[in-house]
Design a protein around this motif. Structure first.
Motif, mmCIF file in Angstrom:
data_model
loop_
_atom_site.group_PDB
_atom_site.id
_atom_site.type_symbol
_atom_site.label_atom_id
_atom_site.label_comp_id
_atom_site.label_asym_id
_atom_site.label_seq_id
_atom_site.Cartn_x
_atom_site.Cartn_y
_atom_site.Cartn_z
ATOM 1 N N GLN A 117 -27.780 -107.428 11.458
ATOM 2 C CA GLN A 117 -27.040 -106.318 12.029
ATOM 3 C C GLN A 117 -27.468 -104.991 11.422
ATOM 4 O O GLN A 117 -27.430 -103.966 12.046
ATOM 5 N N GLU A 151 -28.484 -117.415 18.146
ATOM 6 C CA GLU A 151 -27.274 -117.021 18.862
ATOM 7 C C GLU A 151 -27.172 -117.672 20.237
ATOM 8 O O GLU A 151 -26.072 -117.988 20.682
ATOM 9 N N ASN A 152 -28.280 -117.822 20.925
ATOM 10 C CA ASN A 152 -28.205 -118.347 22.290
ATOM 11 C C ASN A 152 -29.598 -118.721 22.803
ATOM 12 O O ASN A 152 -30.354 -117.867 23.235
ATOM 13 N N LEU A 170 -35.405 -114.268 28.160
ATOM 14 C CA LEU A 170 -36.096 -113.027 27.813
ATOM 15 C C LEU A 170 -37.540 -113.274 27.390
ATOM 16 O O LEU A 170 -38.184 -112.407 26.818
ATOM 17 N N ARG A 214 -18.860 -99.862 11.968
ATOM 18 C CA ARG A 214 -17.559 -100.448 12.295
ATOM 19 C C ARG A 214 -17.490 -100.712 13.796
ATOM 20 O O ARG A 214 -18.411 -101.203 14.371
ATOM 21 N N GLY A 215 -16.369 -100.375 14.382
ATOM 22 C CA GLY A 215 -16.313 -100.387 15.834
ATOM 23 C C GLY A 215 -16.108 -101.759 16.440
ATOM 24 O O GLY A 215 -16.682 -102.084 17.454
ATOM 25 N N GLN A 249 -24.460 -113.964 28.611
ATOM 26 C CA GLN A 249 -24.955 -114.695 27.445
ATOM 27 C C GLN A 249 -25.455 -113.721 26.389
ATOM 28 O O GLN A 249 -26.652 -113.634 26.146
ATOM 29 N N PRO A 250 -24.546 -112.995 25.749
ATOM 30 C CA PRO A 250 -25.012 -112.080 24.706
ATOM 31 C C PRO A 250 -25.406 -112.862 23.454
ATOM 32 O O PRO A 250 -24.983 -113.999 23.266
ATOM 33 N N PHE A 251 -26.249 -112.254 22.612
ATOM 34 C CA PHE A 251 -26.498 -112.814 21.290
ATOM 35 C C PHE A 251 -25.325 -112.358 20.442
ATOM 36 O O PHE A 251 -25.308 -111.257 19.909
ATOM 37 N N ARG A 257 -23.501 -112.493 17.661
ATOM 38 C CA ARG A 257 -23.274 -111.845 16.379
ATOM 39 C C ARG A 257 -24.216 -110.663 16.123
ATOM 40 O O ARG A 257 -24.229 -110.102 15.044
ATOM 41 N N LEU A 258 -24.996 -110.320 17.121
ATOM 42 C CA LEU A 258 -25.854 -109.150 16.965
ATOM 43 C C LEU A 258 -25.189 -107.955 17.630
ATOM 44 O O LEU A 258 -24.405 -108.107 18.558
ATOM 45 N N ASP A 264 -29.271 -104.372 18.913
ATOM 46 C CA ASP A 264 -30.139 -105.484 18.494
ATOM 47 C C ASP A 264 -30.342 -106.481 19.629
ATOM 48 O O ASP A 264 -31.410 -107.088 19.754
ATOM 49 N N ILE A 266 -34.177 -107.318 21.345
ATOM 50 C CA ILE A 266 -34.795 -108.626 21.571
ATOM 51 C C ILE A 266 -35.613 -108.594 22.867
ATOM 52 O O ILE A 266 -36.737 -109.084 22.923
ATOM 53 N N GLY A 267 -35.026 -107.995 23.890
ATOM 54 C CA GLY A 267 -35.757 -107.860 25.151
ATOM 55 C C GLY A 267 -36.962 -106.942 24.987
ATOM 56 O O GLY A 267 -38.060 -107.237 25.455
ATOM 57 N N ARG A 306 -37.272 -100.368 19.269
ATOM 58 C CA ARG A 306 -35.967 -99.712 19.199
ATOM 59 C C ARG A 306 -35.913 -98.495 20.121
ATOM 60 O O ARG A 306 -34.940 -98.293 20.847
ATOM 61 N N GLU A 328 -23.877 -99.625 18.379
ATOM 62 C CA GLU A 328 -23.717 -100.307 17.105
ATOM 63 C C GLU A 328 -22.587 -101.338 17.120
ATOM 64 O O GLU A 328 -22.330 -102.008 16.131
ATOM 65 N N GLN A 329 -21.888 -101.439 18.240
ATOM 66 C CA GLN A 329 -20.802 -102.419 18.312
ATOM 67 C C GLN A 329 -21.358 -103.835 18.321
ATOM 68 O O GLN A 329 -22.406 -104.085 18.898
ATOM 69 N N PRO A 330 -20.614 -104.773 17.700
ATOM 70 C CA PRO A 330 -21.029 -106.174 17.862
ATOM 71 C C PRO A 330 -20.802 -106.586 19.315
ATOM 72 O O PRO A 330 -19.811 -106.189 19.934
ATOM 73 N N SER A 388 -17.516 -107.904 20.905
ATOM 74 C CA SER A 388 -16.333 -107.067 21.084
ATOM 75 C C SER A 388 -16.346 -106.305 22.404
ATOM 76 O O SER A 388 -15.441 -105.534 22.689
ATOM 77 N N LYS A 429 -30.531 -106.175 28.471
ATOM 78 C CA LYS A 429 -31.462 -107.087 27.804
ATOM 79 C C LYS A 429 -32.628 -107.411 28.722
ATOM 80 O O LYS A 429 -33.790 -107.399 28.316
#
Lengths: 329, 239
Positions: A3, A199-200, A207, A325-326, B86-88, B90-91, B95, B99-100, B112, B129-131, B134, B147
Motif C-alpha cells: 500500500q 488478492e484475486n 489484466l 487514511r480514508g 473483482q478489485p484487488f 487490500r490494495l 495500486d 497493476i493494469g 503510476r 489512496e483509498q483501500p 472501502s 483497471k
C-alpha cells in the motif's frame, strides 16, 4: 506493505534500511557473549527462512506448509557435495540455493498445474515434505535415518569458524540479501503482479498476468533463499538428519515469524524472528520445560491475530502519521 | 475486429451458449442484451478465454483466440471487466490501476503516471489512496473499468458496468464510456439498463436461452416482437 509504495517515501526507507543494518552490525560487538551471539545467529537464521516463506506466502499469497522441504534440499545438497564429492561448502552455498529452487519449482509446477490453491496447496506441500522425509530416511545416499555428520575441521575453507562472530556476519549477509530481495519485490512490477495474484487470481488473469508462470517464478526464488538457509544450518550445527531437514516444526516457525511480524512486509519476518529468538532463549534460561517458548509464542500469536491482524509491524506503522487514511467511504 | 462464429458452451446438460455468432467492428460500441440467465456472461467469459468452448470459433483481429489462455488474450488487447467487481481488495485504488498499467510500462514511475491519467479520465482522482474494499458501488464499478482501461486495450468487454447505479451516476458513466470509445477503444457491453444501451450502442445482439434471437440497430430491436417476448413473455390470447 504494497500500500505504501509511493515515491516520496523512498528516501525515508533508505534511512530505515541503513539504520537497521548498522544496528545489526553493531550488535555482536556490543553483546559479545557466546549466548548473545548465538541468539543473534538464530534470530537472523529464522529471519532468513521466514523471509523465504514470506516471499511466496506473504507477497504472493501462496500459503505453504512445506517450505522446510526446500530448506532440507539445500542442507542435503551442500552436505552431500561436501562429504561425498569433496566440494567446498562455499560452493555448496550456491548449490544449496539451486537445490532449494529446484525442489520448490518441482512442487510448484506440479501443484499449480493441477490448479491447487489456498488450503489445497498448503496440504499438498505438506505431503511433499513427508515424501521427502521418508525418502531421505530410507536411502543410503542421504545417510538414511542416521543422518550426515560433517567432521569438525575448523578453517575458513571449510566454512567452519572458531569464533561465532564469523557465522553471525555470514548469516547477516544472507539475511540482508533476503531483505533486499523483499524490498525489490515491494517496488517492482513482479511484486505488484504477485500482489494482484494474492488478492484475486481471476482478476489478475483478466489484466494479462500469467498467473501460473509468476507463481512458479516466486516459488523458485523463495526456494533458493530457503536452500541457502539449509546450507548455513548444516554448517553451523555440522549435522543433519531427516527429522531436522524435513521437520515440520521449521515450516511452522517460518510461517509464524512472518505472520507475527507481518506477512507481505519487508521487515515482518525479522521482527517476528527476533521475538521468537528472545522468547525461546529467554524461556530456556528460566525453565527447563522443553518447548515452553512455543507455548508462549502460541499465546502471543492468538493475541496478535486478535489485535494486530497485520502483524507486529502495524505497531510501527501506527506511530508514523504519514499513512494514508480514508477508510470511511 | 471480433468475430464469434457458432460458439457453444454447455455446463453439464445445460447449453448456456448455443451456436452464437456475432461480430464487432473496429471503433464500434456494440451491446449484448438479454434476460437474466440468457448466457451473456458465459459468452463474455468464453471470448476472454475464461471458459473453454465446446465448438465454434472466435477471432480477434483476424487471429483465432478460442481456448487461448485468458492472460494471452488480454495481452493481445482484448480485456474484460467482471459483472461482480473483482478489485484487488487490500490494495489502494491507485495500486489496483497500476497493476493494469504495468502491462504497458515496466517501471513504477511510468506505470503510476499512466494509471493516474486513467483515474483522472474516470473522475477518480479524489479516491486514489483509498483501500479498494472501502469503495461504494459506483466506485467499484469505475475501478473495474479503470483497471481494464489502464492496460490500454483495443477492445473492452464491459459486463454490466452500470448495474446498481443511480440516475446521475448512470449519466456520468455513459459519458465516460463514450469518451473511452472516442479515444479509439472498441467496446462490447452487456447491460440491463436499456437507457444506456439505447444511448451508447450502434448495434445490438439479443440473447435468450443461449441463442441470438435478434440483432440490429437499437431502434429496430426494441420493437422486435421476439425481443419483447423474451423479456416480457407472450400474451395469452388464445387461452
Amino acid at each position: 506493505m504494497s500500500q505504501s509504495r509511493s515515491g516520496a517515501s523512498h528516501s525515508v526507507t533508505w534511512k530505515l534500511h541503513l539504520a537497521i543494518l548498522i544496528c545489526a552490525l553493531a550488535y555482536p560487538f556490543l553483546f559479545t557473549s557466546n549466548f548473545a551471539i548465538n541468539l543473534g545467529v538464530m534470530a537472523l537464521f529464522y529471519a532468513l527462512i521466514g523471509q523465504s516463506w514470506n516471499l511466496s506466502g506473504g507477497f504472493a499469497g501462496q500459503l505453504s506448509f512445506g517450505h522446510v522441504g526446500f530448506f532440507g534440499f539445500g542442507a542435503y545438497a551442500s552436505t552431500i557435495l561436501q562429504l561425498r564429492y569433496g566440494v567446498s561448502p562455499w560452493l555448496g552455498l550456491p548449490a544449496a540455493a539451486l537445490a532449494g529452487a529446484a525442489s520448490a519449482g518441482f512442487v510448484a509446477i506440479l501443484s499449480f498445474r493441477a490448479g491447487l490453491k489456498g488450503s489445497y496447496f498448503a496440504l499438498i506441500t505438506l505431503a511433499f515434505v513427508e515424501v521427502f522425509k521418508i525418502i531421505s530416511n530410507s536411502v543410503e545416499f542421504t545417510g538414511a535415518g542416521l543422518g550426515l555428520l560433517i567432521p569438525k575441521k575448523i578453517g575458513f575453507e571449510n566454512f567452519q569458524f572458531k569464533d561465532r562472530l564469523a557465522f553471525y556476519l555470514i548469516i547477516l549477509i544472507l539475511t540482508a540479501l533476503s531483505v533486499a530481495t523483499a524490498e525489490w519485490l515491494r517496488r517492482s512490477r513482479f511484486g505488484a503482479r504477485l500482489a494482484a495474484i494474492r488478492e484475486n487470481e481471476e482478476a489478475a488473469q483478466a489484466l494479462g498476468i500469467d498467473v501460473f508462470t509468476e507463481k512458479v517464478k516466486i516459488m523458485l526464488l523463495s526456494g533458493a533463499v530457503c536452500g541457502t538457509g539449509g546450507c548455513f544450518f548444516a554448517q553451523y550445527f555440522l549435522y543433519i538428519d531427516p527429522s531436522i531437514a524435513f521437520g515440520l516444526d521449521k515450516s511452522v516457525e517460518m510461517l509464524l515469524v512472518s505472520m507475527i511480524g507481518g506477512q507481505g512486509t519487508v521487515y515482518g519476518p525479522l521482527l517476528g524472528s527476533i521475538l521468537l529468538a528472545i522468547l525461546s532463549e529467554g524461556t530456556r534460561s528460566i525453565s527447563q520445560v522443553q518447548g515452553l517458548s512455543l507455548v508462549l509464542y502460541g499465546g502471543l500469536l492468538i493475541v496478535i491475530i486478535a489485535f494486530l491482524p497485520h502483524g507486529l509491524i502495524e505497531l510501527f506503522k501506527k506511530i508514523k502519521p504519514s499513512q494514508s487514511r480514508g477508510t470511511d467511504a | 475486429m471480433l468475430k464469434v462464429q457458432g460458439v457453444s458452451k454447455s455446463f453439464g446438460g445445460l447449453r448456456a451458449v448455443d451456436q452464437v455468432s456475432l461480430q464487432v467492428e473496429q471503433g464500434q460500441i456494440a451491446a449484448l442484451i438479454g434476460p437474466n440467465g440468457a448466457g451473456k456472461t458465459t459468452l463474455f467469459s468464453a471470448i476472454a478465454g475464461f471458459h473453454k468452448i465446446d465448438n465454434g470459433g472466435i477471432e480477434f483481429e483476424g487471429k483465432p483466440i478460442a481456448n487461448v489462455a485468458p492472460h494471452k488474450i488480454a495481452r493481445h488487447g482484448l480485456v474484460r471487466t467482471f459483472q461482480i467487481t473483482q478489485p484487488f481488495a487490500r490494495l489502494s485504488v491507485i495500486d489496483n490501476i497500476i497493476i493494469g498499467a504495468y502491462q504497458r510500462y515496466s517501471d513504477y514511475e511510468h506505470a503510476r503516471a499512466h494509471a493516474e491519467g486513467v483515474a483522472e479520465q474516470l473522475g477518480m482522482t479524489k479516491i486514489l489512496e483509498q483501500p479498494s474494499v472501502s469503495l461504494t458501488v459506483v466506485g467499484r464499478k469505475k475501478l473495474e473499468l479503470a483497471k481494464a482501461l489502464a492496460t490500454s486495450p483495443k477492445l473492452l468487454l464491459l459486463d454490466e458496468v452500470m448495474a446498481g447505479l443511480n440516475p446521475s451516476e448512470l449519466l456520468e458513466t455513459i459519458e465516460i464510456i463514450q469518451k473511452i470509445n472516442k479515444s479509439g477503444v472498441t467496446i462490447l457491453l452487456t447491460e440491463h439498463v436499456m437507457q444506456a444501451v439505447m444511448q451508447l450502442s450502434s448495434y445490438v445482439y439479443v440473447l435468450s436461452y443461449g441463442q441470438v434471437i435478434a440483432h440490429g440497430a437499437p431502434q429496430e430491436i426494441v420493437s422486435n416482437p421476439k425481443v419483447v417476448e423474451a423479456y416480457l413473455g407472450r400474451e395469452i390470447v388464445d387461452a
